[in-house]
Design a protein around this motif. Sequence first.
Motif, PDB file in Angstrom:
ATOM      1  N   VAL A  45     -73.165  29.238 -54.656  1.00 34.13           N
ATOM      2  CA  VAL A  45     -74.267  29.765 -55.468  1.00 34.13           C
ATOM      3  C   VAL A  45     -74.532  31.217 -55.076  1.00 34.13           C
ATOM      4  O   VAL A  45     -74.127  31.654 -54.005  1.00 34.13           O
ATOM      5  CB  VAL A  45     -75.586  28.976 -55.239  1.00 34.13           C
ATOM      6  CG1 VAL A  45     -75.521  27.599 -55.820  1.00 34.13           C
ATOM      7  CG2 VAL A  45     -75.938  28.932 -53.765  1.00 34.13           C
ATOM      8  N   LEU A  47     -77.801  33.407 -54.494  1.00 26.35           N
ATOM      9  CA  LEU A  47     -79.247  33.254 -54.342  1.00 26.35           C
ATOM     10  C   LEU A  47     -79.901  34.624 -54.193  1.00 26.35           C
ATOM     11  O   LEU A  47     -79.405  35.469 -53.446  1.00 26.35           O
ATOM     12  CB  LEU A  47     -79.563  32.408 -53.107  1.00 26.35           C
ATOM     13  CG  LEU A  47     -79.034  30.971 -53.114  1.00 26.35           C
ATOM     14  CD1 LEU A  47     -79.240  30.330 -51.744  1.00 26.35           C
ATOM     15  CD2 LEU A  47     -79.720  30.144 -54.191  1.00 26.35           C
ATOM     16  N   GLN A  60     -81.833  30.860 -57.618  1.00 28.72           N
ATOM     17  CA  GLN A  60     -80.419  30.806 -57.989  1.00 28.72           C
ATOM     18  C   GLN A  60     -80.171  31.698 -59.205  1.00 28.72           C
ATOM     19  O   GLN A  60     -80.944  31.688 -60.157  1.00 28.72           O
ATOM     20  CB  GLN A  60     -80.007  29.372 -58.306  1.00 28.72           C
ATOM     21  CG  GLN A  60     -78.512  29.247 -58.476  1.00 28.72           C
ATOM     22  CD  GLN A  60     -78.062  27.803 -58.575  1.00 28.72           C
ATOM     23  OE1 GLN A  60     -78.733  26.902 -58.076  1.00 28.72           O
ATOM     24  NE2 GLN A  60     -76.942  27.593 -59.226  1.00 28.72           N
TER      25      GLN A  60
ATOM     26  N   ASP B 390     -82.738  32.164 -65.177  1.00 30.81           N
ATOM     27  CA  ASP B 390     -82.552  31.742 -63.795  1.00 30.81           C
ATOM     28  C   ASP B 390     -83.678  30.781 -63.440  1.00 30.81           C
ATOM     29  O   ASP B 390     -84.819  30.968 -63.854  1.00 30.81           O
ATOM     30  CB  ASP B 390     -82.598  32.958 -62.862  1.00 30.81           C
ATOM     31  CG  ASP B 390     -81.419  33.881 -63.147  1.00 30.81           C
ATOM     32  OD1 ASP B 390     -80.356  33.358 -63.510  1.00 30.81           O
ATOM     33  OD2 ASP B 390     -81.589  35.096 -63.024  1.00 30.81           O
TER      34      ASP B 390
END
Lengths: 83, 599
Positions: A45, A47, A60, B390
């Motif tokens: 991921v 972040l 994320q 997001d």
Amino acid sequence: MMVDSIITLANNKNYLLLMESSILDDSYFLGVLLDDNMEPTVDYVVLKKVEKDGVVCAQQINNLNTLTQLLEEYGSEYAENYN
Amino acid sequence: MNTDWKNIDAASLNNLTLGEAEKLFGLEPNFTEEELKKVRNALSRQYHPDLNPDSGNIMSKINAVYDILKNEIKNRRNAEQNNANGGATDTSSTSSDSTREEPEAENINDNAGATDNSTSENTADEPEVENLNDNAGATDNSASENTADEPEVENLNDNAGATDNSTSENAADEPEVENLNDNAGTTDNSTSENTADEPEAENLNDNAGAANNEPRNENSNITWEDVNRIGVENLTLDDARRLFNLEEDFTENDLIDAYNRLDRIYNPMNFPIGSEEAEKNRATMNSIYGVYTILRRNLINRQNVQESPTREDTTNQSTQVSMNPTNEKADNSRNDNGDENSQNIPSADNEKNDGQTDRPKDAPTHNEKPALSTGPTVGDQIASNDTTPDPEPIPVIKSIPAKIMDHRKQILIIIGIIALAIAISQAINLTLVAQMARNGNLWHLTAGVAEKAALHAKNINLTSKLIALKSSYDSLSGVWTIAGQKLLTGNLQAILRGISAGSGILGLSCLTAGLIKKKSAAYKEYKKNIRQLIRDFNDLSYDEAINQINSLRENINNSNELSDREKQLLLNQLKKAEKLNRQFEDIDQGEELEGGMSL
């Protein structure tokens, strides 16, 4: 949040942070999800470090433009550090 | 054909006529496609950097000439088709005769969106515009400028920070920019609306087609150097189209052709790795990729809108498009610095401040899902995920330092980057990342991504597949191709072995350290020999390589020091090496190349 650390999020997921990159003033981390044994999985991921009401949070990133930029950053950083 | 490619100035190829191109390739005026390909393949074998590392940028020169000749073939074919259809066509764009004599005129007419007057005035006043309208003109023009002013490019890139302070500071150092503005003396025949709307722009950017009844940015004459300096995110769609020499209604093929043309000139892979030229072109190539992305998005948006917008609508929309959602700060700071800073490349925010082109609320941007969809492709559907917001930030409740061995971390990072690249490639357009990977920063990941893209692209369209394949051919050694193929299997160890095989490039021999069980010394020695053999493929003929593979195979089979398992592993590797050797042979015979080039 810093590279080479394991963070635990409020949803009880653990991530190992591998690389850091910045766009403007924001920090983005390439992280890998850890399993129950704290071993890396195949889930990666990106972040973003954000502060919400004084609390450090991880968001994320799914935005493709941002991811594309970061991919280039990570690629160059890797080339610089490991080539 | 005794062309001395080494001594040909790349910049001189910008204005190459068809006749000159034919001479360089040693072709007769009525050359056939087969003849052209034959010469091209012969030159590729002689000068391709993979096969001849000392060839410098010769291959890019060859490609530039090849483009011209290939276009001639295309033009002839179009002319034939048009004649067969009996249609009264735009002969200027299809007649090979006119191409031969007046290449600029041909393309100017092609691009003549408005009036003949405007084109003729452009032609008369501005050689740059001729170049822009020429097939590879925009690129080549800027290519020569970059070449000539390389130190400045570096400076520009260094200063290519966030704000346009750098613009004004650098302006004095940039003859190109000055020239553009010097040409402002040309009578401004643009409409009074434009003048009224944009007083600051009155004396700027008039050079390129002042006679057009187009908004100012339509006439801006921007070079790649400018783009490197100001950043792709500050470009308008019109600028992007100009840079790619595309018309408003460009098609996917036009876009791909334009990209490939630019790619052949600027791709740092055309230059020796780590060379100054490679570094300099990397910035430009990244800009080219950025502009490609803008145009690609525009194409997708256009395809998804049921009713095509009018020219005016498109222009208005295009001036608003900003690829980078984070460039607001940069734009604000530019405005704070005064009007001068926005002279050449108006950004969306600048224009808003001018009070003339407020962005329509429903105008799609790169981050917005098109309002109307008419059956997007698989790639487009995935690309629409771009709009996925997001998720909400989640508080970090604990953060502890982790001890991780360097080589392990390195593996994780590589896989992470590859995973990210693949995710993006799947989401945007599989070919894009493959091409981006070629461009520079990710060149070492090209194989995996390109091959992945190639295979996935099967599901999208043949063109994408060919581009990806060509991409992988252009920039990869076979070792990386193997890595890419292994990547497809999803077999981690295979990936690592593939990557490890390329450790000459990445220095990743440590990668396998923790993942492969300890092997005997004999095994290691044989493995080393196989790796060396793979590295030597470039220098060996197909038969020589096969002989060596067979010899190694025999030794392995007869060895008493190897366990059965080790023998099996080594024989598998030899099989792969054999396959790789065959791929090299195919490439040598131009099969893959021709497949890619046929686009």
